[in-house]
Design an enzyme around this catalytic site. Structure first.
Site, PDB file in Angstrom:
ATOM      1  N   HIS A   1       0.868  -1.184   0.000  1.00 24.29           N
ATOM      2  CA  HIS A   1       0.000   0.000   0.000  1.00 24.29           C
ATOM      3  C   HIS A   1       0.900   1.227   0.000  1.00 24.29           C
ATOM      4  O   HIS A   1       1.885   1.276   0.737  1.00 24.29           O
ATOM      5  CB  HIS A   1      -0.866  -0.035   1.261  1.00 24.29           C
TER       6      HIS A   1
ATOM      7  N   ARG B   1      -6.781  10.068   0.061  1.00 20.10           N
ATOM      8  CA  ARG B   1      -6.651  10.487  -1.348  1.00 20.10           C
ATOM      9  C   ARG B   1      -8.033  10.568  -2.001  1.00 20.10           C
ATOM     10  O   ARG B   1      -8.288  11.422  -2.832  1.00 20.10           O
ATOM     11  CB  ARG B   1      -5.727   9.525  -2.098  1.00 20.10           C
TER      12      ARG B   1
END
Ligand code: FAD
Length: 610
Positions: free
Chosen positions: A237, A257
């Protein structure tokens, strides 16, 4: 030492009490049979609890253009077309119903202004698709499933570790487990077993997983003869915490995000614009202005018709971009990148990302409403696992089913964020259903070979009896350090060969660890028993990574940096034990995608000859 054990009988036993295990157990128990769920952690402390961002399902609440077909397409594309299209189709079609079902069972998802389940953007998803509860989605899902489960009569065995599965005449017949609290031994005889043991990321030094992610489920299946698939694909990740060192690896949800978080390097450049792969060029913004416009539209609730910001590219792409910036000498102060959401309204940040706000405030003294976070890649998820039938979830061992992160197929070379929670509830249900139906037509419990039981008990008690061996914690530490450096985000033939040699040496050391101190609450003993699984699982990853001479999704070879679509684009690795107990690898392929489904995919990506 006392070798007595207690014997239990159940029609279906589910190993693992995360989202997949609980959903399987609920389904199985609805078939009027005896069902038990067994978990090495406490009930309520499965890994699923840690899931933050949400569960992906094409509910089309935030954007009416979404559909199961688009979800299917995004999943296949995100997985670089190595996923099982049958699972991707079932998943995309059934996920909305599974989310609605959770709501009926009491899950309190965040709402849109008109009262529908809210959905957020995540990397690789064309439309806002993740049903969520702030940034604590997994917690609410587990709470809901447990609440539902306790009313169905499922027997719960918590803090029991399964050591070995048994087969009789080629069919699963039971397993041996020990109670972590008092060290007592337990033999479970089961007509069918569902493996829902989660992932393997504790094999890496920097990871987002907690202590139970040692890959025992993967190893249990492999040892009993099940075929394993796609073990080279491990997802790093892009955004784990990197500072202070004590919290390195802890996840920073992609939701940051999704809510407009921007990534930049030490020079203040929003570098993701430089890393948009060809296959995604049409869908992602070229300029900061375009990206900002998209975010502004999303925030104001309009349908965003323009191209998404490049921070929402798939995880493999973003993780490698951060890594490349570091290699180019443009890393943030502590070796990662800056992730900034502070440009958004302070109250909105606290409301949408309360967990992240507290995580950074308490662990790093960073106020994310005012300052950028520092982030870097962290081992997060394994796409590889036990191979299953896409329609029943049965493994290649008769009577053994698998679901959730322990199984493979849906995610191909790279999982999209949010597709795990939906995977758990879709395929957990299917596994529970088929295991129960098969158990109902199985009349007898199979006999288990007494020698195998005795052998497993000897092996389980051995670390307690060895007095002057090495501390198991040291072997585990060295293993994790080695995997980080040699089977990490960027791999080479040389490093992978070294890793396989190192694993042989670690295996020798593991045979002589000792954990004196008795059977009651002895964490050293638990760790000594986990190493065997960690070594075999690490070996599967290194072996599969060594053989795949290309880069694709969660597997990047510095010596083969380009995807080789002709040679590797349609074949999946398969690992199993040969008759001499050696680990062997070969390749398989899924059936061709039917034309009506192919029509939903991007033709250019398929690299097919006319
Ligand atoms: P788990 O929930 O891990 O459960 C495994 C169970 O197996 C546990 O009960 C464990 O005790 C038991 N077990 C293991 N070995 C044994 C053994 N030998 N004997 C007995 N029991 C055993 N995915 C998303 O889709 N959306 C997200 O927003 C998201 N956020 C995430 C955030 C974090 C920090 C992390 C780490 C992951 C996130 N994921 C997310 C991924 C997702 O949470 C996991 O993939 C998923 O929860 C795995 O569920 P599972 O049911 O397969 O296994």
């Amino acid at each position: 030492m006392d070798k007595q054990y207690t014997t239990h009988h159940y029609d279906v036993v589910v190993i693992g009490a995360g989202g997949a295990g609980l959903r399987a157990a609920i389904e199985a128990s609805s078939h009027d049979i005896s069902v038990a769920i067994i978990s090495k952690s406490m009930l309520g402390k499965a890994h699923t609890v840690m899931a933050e961002g949400g569960a992906a399902a094409a509910l089309s609440n935030k954007d009416h253009r979404d559909s199961w077909q688009t979800h299917f397409r995004d999943t296949m594309k995100g997985g670089k077309y190595l996923g099982d299209w049958r699972m991707a189709q079932i998943h995309a079609q059934q996920a909305p119903d599974r989310i609605r079902e959770l709501e009926q069972w009491g899950a309190v998802f965040d709402r849109t202004p008109v009262g529908l389940t809210n959905q957020r953007n995540f990397g690789g998803h064309t439309y806002p698709r993740l049903a969520h509860i702030g940034d604590a989605t997994g917690l609410e899902i587990i709470r809901t499933l447990q609440q539902k489960g306790v009313h169905t009569g499922i027997e719960v065995f918590m803090e029991y570790t399964v050591r070995k599965l048994f087969k009789t005449d080629g069919h699963i017949s039971g397993f041996l487990a020990y109670n972590r609290q008092d060290g007592s031994l337990h033999l479970f005889k089961a007509k069918k077993i569902v493996l829902a043991t989660g992932g393997i990321t504790r094999c890496w030094e920097v990871c987002s997983g907690s202590w139970e992610y040692t890959g025992e489920g993967h190893a249990l299946a492999y040892w009993i003869g099940a075929e394993m698939g796609d073990m080279e694909f491990v997802q790093f990740h892009p955004t784990g915490m990197i500072w202070p060192p004590s919290v390195k690896g802890i996840l920073v949800t992609e939701g940051v995000r999704g809510e407009g978080g921007m990534l930049s390097n030490s020079e203040g450049n929003r570098f993701m614009f430089d890393y948009v792969p060809e296959m995604y060029r049409e869908e992602f913004a070229d300029t900061e202005e375009e990206a900002l416009e998209w975010v502004a539209e999303v925030i104001s609730g309009k349908l965003a018709t323009k191209r998404r910001p490049p921070e929402l590219l798939t995880r493999d792409v973003v993780a490698k971009a951060i890594n490349s910036e570091r290699e180019a000498g443009r890393a943030s102060e502590h070796g990662g990148a800056y992730l900034d959401i502070s440009w958004r309204d302070e109250d909105e940040v606290r409301k949408k990302l309360p967990g992240m706000y507290h995580q950074f405030m308490e662990l790093a003294a960073v106020d994310i409403t005012k300052q950028a976070m520092e982030v870097g890649p962290t081992a997060h998820y394994v796409m590889g696992g036990v191979k299953v039938d896409p329609y029943t979830q049965e493994t290649t061992v008769l009577g053994l089913y698998a679901a959730g992160e322990a199984a493979t197929g849906l995610h191909g070379a790279n999982r999209l964020g949010g597709n795990s929670l939906s995977d758990l509830i879709v395929f957990g249900k299917i596994a529970g259903e088929y295991a129960a139906i098969a158990a109902k037509s199985t009349l007898e419990y199979l006999d288990i070979n007494q020698e195998e039981i005795d052998f497993t008990i000897e092996a389980t008690l051995a670390p307690l009896l060895r007095l002057d061996g090495e501390n198991p914690a040291k072997v585990v530490e060295d293993l994790r350090h080695m995997m980080q450096n040699k089977v990490g985000i960027i791999r080479t033939e040389k490093l992978l060969k070294e890793a396989l040699d190192d694993l042989d040496k670690l295996e020798e050391r593991a045979k002589f660890t000792s954990s004196p101190g008795g059977r009651v609450y002895n964490p050293g003993w638990h760790q000594a028993l986990e190493i065997e699984a960690m070594i075999d699982v690490s070996r599967m990853c290194a072996l599969a990574a060594l053989h795949r001479e290309e880069s694709r999704g969660g597997h990047t070879r510095d010596d083969f940096p380009i995807p080789d679509h002709q040679k590797w684009g349609k074949i999946n690795s398969r690992i199993k034990q040969d008759e001499n107990g050696n680990m062997v690898i070969d390749y398989t392929t899924y059936p061709p995608i039917p034309d009506e489904l192919k029509a939903h995919l991007d033709k250019d990506d398929l690299h097919e000859e006319e």
